[in-house]
Design a protein around this motif. Sequence first.
Motif, PDB file in Angstrom:
ATOM      1  N   CYS A  12     -65.069  30.002 -28.387  1.00  0.00           N
ATOM      2  CA  CYS A  12     -64.350  31.223 -28.060  1.00  0.00           C
ATOM      3  C   CYS A  12     -64.259  31.689 -26.422  1.00  0.00           C
ATOM      4  CB  CYS A  12     -65.041  32.280 -28.783  1.00  0.00           C
ATOM      5  SG  CYS A  12     -64.635  32.255 -30.533  1.00  0.00           S
ATOM      6  N   GLY A  73     -52.770  33.482 -18.118  1.00  0.00           N
ATOM      7  CA  GLY A  73     -53.556  33.353 -19.241  1.00  0.00           C
ATOM      8  C   GLY A  73     -53.270  34.743 -20.126  1.00  0.00           C
ATOM      9  N   ALA A  74     -54.334  35.079 -20.930  1.00  0.00           N
ATOM     10  CA  ALA A  74     -54.293  36.099 -22.070  1.00  0.00           C
ATOM     11  C   ALA A  74     -54.439  37.433 -21.116  1.00  0.00           C
ATOM     12  CB  ALA A  74     -55.063  35.964 -23.215  1.00  0.00           C
ATOM     13  N   THR A  75     -55.358  37.330 -20.267  1.00  0.00           N
ATOM     14  CA  THR A  75     -55.410  38.702 -19.552  1.00  0.00           C
ATOM     15  C   THR A  75     -54.415  39.261 -18.973  1.00  0.00           C
ATOM     16  OG1 THR A  75     -57.747  38.099 -19.123  1.00  0.00           O
ATOM     17  CG2 THR A  75     -56.895  39.588 -17.763  1.00  0.00           C
ATOM     18  N   ASN A  78     -51.706  40.226 -21.582  1.00  0.00           N
ATOM     19  CA  ASN A  78     -51.945  41.523 -22.037  1.00  0.00           C
ATOM     20  C   ASN A  78     -51.668  42.610 -21.253  1.00  0.00           C
ATOM     21  OD1 ASN A  78     -53.284  40.447 -24.464  1.00  0.00           O
ATOM     22  ND2 ASN A  78     -55.410  40.633 -23.465  1.00  0.00           N
ATOM     23  N   ASP A 177     -53.171  40.715 -29.314  1.00  0.00           N
ATOM     24  CA  ASP A 177     -53.765  39.754 -28.492  1.00  0.00           C
ATOM     25  C   ASP A 177     -54.281  38.478 -29.490  1.00  0.00           C
ATOM     26  OD1 ASP A 177     -55.575  38.341 -27.085  1.00  0.00           O
ATOM     27  OD2 ASP A 177     -56.471  39.829 -26.291  1.00  0.00           O
ATOM     28  N   THR A 179     -55.092  35.606 -28.780  1.00  0.00           N
ATOM     29  CA  THR A 179     -55.757  34.545 -28.130  1.00  0.00           C
ATOM     30  C   THR A 179     -56.706  33.722 -29.020  1.00  0.00           C
ATOM     31  OG1 THR A 179     -55.890  36.148 -26.176  1.00  0.00           O
ATOM     32  CG2 THR A 179     -57.182  33.967 -25.958  1.00  0.00           C
ATOM     33  N   GLN A 180     -57.466  34.436 -29.719  1.00  0.00           N
ATOM     34  CA  GLN A 180     -58.359  33.783 -30.564  1.00  0.00           C
ATOM     35  C   GLN A 180     -57.948  33.052 -31.759  1.00  0.00           C
ATOM     36  OE1 GLN A 180     -61.244  32.686 -29.405  1.00  0.00           O
ATOM     37  NE2 GLN A 180     -61.986  34.098 -27.825  1.00  0.00           N
ATOM     38  N   SER A 200     -53.644  32.028 -24.813  1.00  0.00           N
ATOM     39  CA  SER A 200     -54.018  31.452 -23.421  1.00  0.00           C
ATOM     40  C   SER A 200     -54.561  29.838 -23.909  1.00  0.00           C
ATOM     41  CB  SER A 200     -55.466  31.911 -23.254  1.00  0.00           C
ATOM     42  OG  SER A 200     -55.900  31.585 -21.984  1.00  0.00           O
ATOM     43  N   HIS A 202     -56.686  27.652 -22.563  1.00  0.00           N
ATOM     44  CA  HIS A 202     -57.888  26.925 -22.674  1.00  0.00           C
ATOM     45  C   HIS A 202     -58.763  27.259 -23.960  1.00  0.00           C
ATOM     46  CE1 HIS A 202     -60.403  30.813 -21.256  1.00  0.00           C
ATOM     47  NE2 HIS A 202     -59.292  30.953 -21.077  1.00  0.00           N
ATOM     48  N   CYS A 339     -66.631  36.774 -21.176  1.00  0.00           N
ATOM     49  CA  CYS A 339     -65.769  37.610 -20.406  1.00  0.00           C
ATOM     50  C   CYS A 339     -66.656  38.700 -19.716  1.00  0.00           C
ATOM     51  CB  CYS A 339     -64.745  38.399 -21.002  1.00  0.00           C
ATOM     52  SG  CYS A 339     -63.917  37.227 -22.008  1.00  0.00           S
TER      53      CYS A 339
HETATM   54  N1  PMP Z   1     -58.272  38.242 -25.189  1.00  0.00           N
HETATM   55  C1  PMP Z   1     -59.162  37.765 -25.907  1.00  0.00           C
HETATM   56  C2  PMP Z   1     -59.247  37.943 -27.303  1.00  0.00           C
HETATM   57  C3  PMP Z   1     -60.161  36.656 -25.443  1.00  0.00           C
HETATM   58  O1  PMP Z   1     -60.912  35.902 -26.177  1.00  0.00           O
HETATM   59  C4  PMP Z   1     -59.921  36.561 -24.246  1.00  0.00           C
HETATM   60  C5  PMP Z   1     -61.068  35.356 -23.556  1.00  0.00           C
HETATM   61  N2  PMP Z   1     -62.226  35.449 -23.634  1.00  0.00           N
HETATM   62  C6  PMP Z   1     -58.967  36.902 -23.321  1.00  0.00           C
HETATM   63  C7  PMP Z   1     -57.859  37.853 -23.715  1.00  0.00           C
HETATM   64  C8  PMP Z   1     -58.581  36.456 -21.967  1.00  0.00           C
HETATM   65  O2  PMP Z   1     -58.103  35.205 -21.931  1.00  0.00           O
HETATM   66  P1  PMP Z   1     -57.788  34.573 -20.212  1.00  0.00           P
HETATM   67  O3  PMP Z   1     -59.195  33.834 -20.016  1.00  0.00           O
HETATM   68  O4  PMP Z   1     -56.852  33.447 -20.594  1.00  0.00           O
HETATM   69  O5  PMP Z   1     -57.379  35.516 -19.319  1.00  0.00           O
END
Ligand code: PMP
Length: 396
Positions: A12, A73-75, A78, A177, A179-180, A200, A202, A339
């Motif tokens: 994760c 990436g997801a950050t 978002n 979101d 991502t997971q 994202s 990775h 994070c």
């Molecule tokens: N949203 C969720 C639910 C995440 O788990 C993460 C990464 N831990 C992120 C956003 C951020 O992703 P990124 O590393 O691609 O910015």
Amino acid sequence: MINDLNLYLDACSTAPPLDLISNEVSRINDSLWGNPSSLHKYGLRASEIIERSRNEIANRYRIAPDQIIFTSGATESNYLSFKNGLEDCKPGRLVISSVEHPSVIYAAKSLEKKGWKIVLWPVDKYGIVKLEYIDELLSPPTKFVSLIWGQSEIGSIQPIDLISKECVKRKILFHTDATQVASQGLLPLDKFNFDFLSLSAHKFQGPIGIGMLIVGNRIFDMLSKKQKLDAQESSIRPGTQPASLISALSLAILNIKHKVIIDNKNTIFDNNPVSKITTEFRESLLRLEGISLIGHPTKRLPHHISILVANNRNNPIPSRVLVRLLSEKGIYVSSGTACSSSNLSDSPILEAIGIDKSFRQSVLRLSLGPWINFNELNLVPNILSDVIESVSKEMY
Ligand code: PMP
């Protein structure tokens, strides 16, 4: 031999990139490194790679290529959802769940000073939004809702299909979101009513530093009318695109073998092979005295285990110490979310689901992937039990 263990149980946080992904990144960086906006041969080649990848991803998800915005990436995805969804709206109410990723909270908070009122959607003890709030929270003045699909710290899955349909019906913009969840199967993006969706690479064995913001049809129409399409990524994410990372992202998506199915309140992970192993492994951990599961027992990410760790007299054991000691033994897990690993304050997620303050620094997250060696995995419960005992002796 225990000293030889190399068991990565932190999917994760990030997943080890597949060889074909690393090779693809090097291949393109070595010879096809042009700026995709340049008009000469080098630029055109890089731009071709990006558009080919965009088309492959769109075909795989059965969406239009224009719906894909490459981000870092997801950050960033978002953040861009909030920015693009709300920038031109008269401020109103913005609803996010009380178990969002920090990047969503920051994005929402950045709008507070522009007059937006942020309301947190309450969750039950499993971290799932309480449906009895639908009418109250999805009424005027709510204009935007953001709901994490699969929670990264506690694994619980939200009734995403149901909430997104309610938002569409009530003309509220909806962001998720994903991502997971995106790592656990191919998302049914063609059967889903969202306005913005973040993911994202990775997390599904693609490279770090590349992700996507997928925009729903009604948003795409709205944005393309108002925006001049003269910068990269439809002007939603201007900046030079990394052709190598985008091509590797596309390969990683082609490599996702299983499907995610949504059905009203449920998300089904069809034939996900990691799911059965995770469930058996979880049961073996829960047989240890002092260990209890947090998050929902069944509505959860199929590769995710989150546990509260105590000794046999129910004294909390600090997870940061456990992470360090397990790492010394070749087992790599996480204390809550990576994070915020540098942040010692309590997790708002654990607070939202009612975990007692004395236990909020005692959560371990173990997340699995197809690279796991099962013989090694079977050793973990005993090793964890020994480590807990040694920490406990020193502390209590
Ligand atoms: N949203 C969720 C639910 C995440 O788990 C993460 C990464 N831990 C992120 C956003 C951020 O992703 P990124 O590393 O691609 O910015």
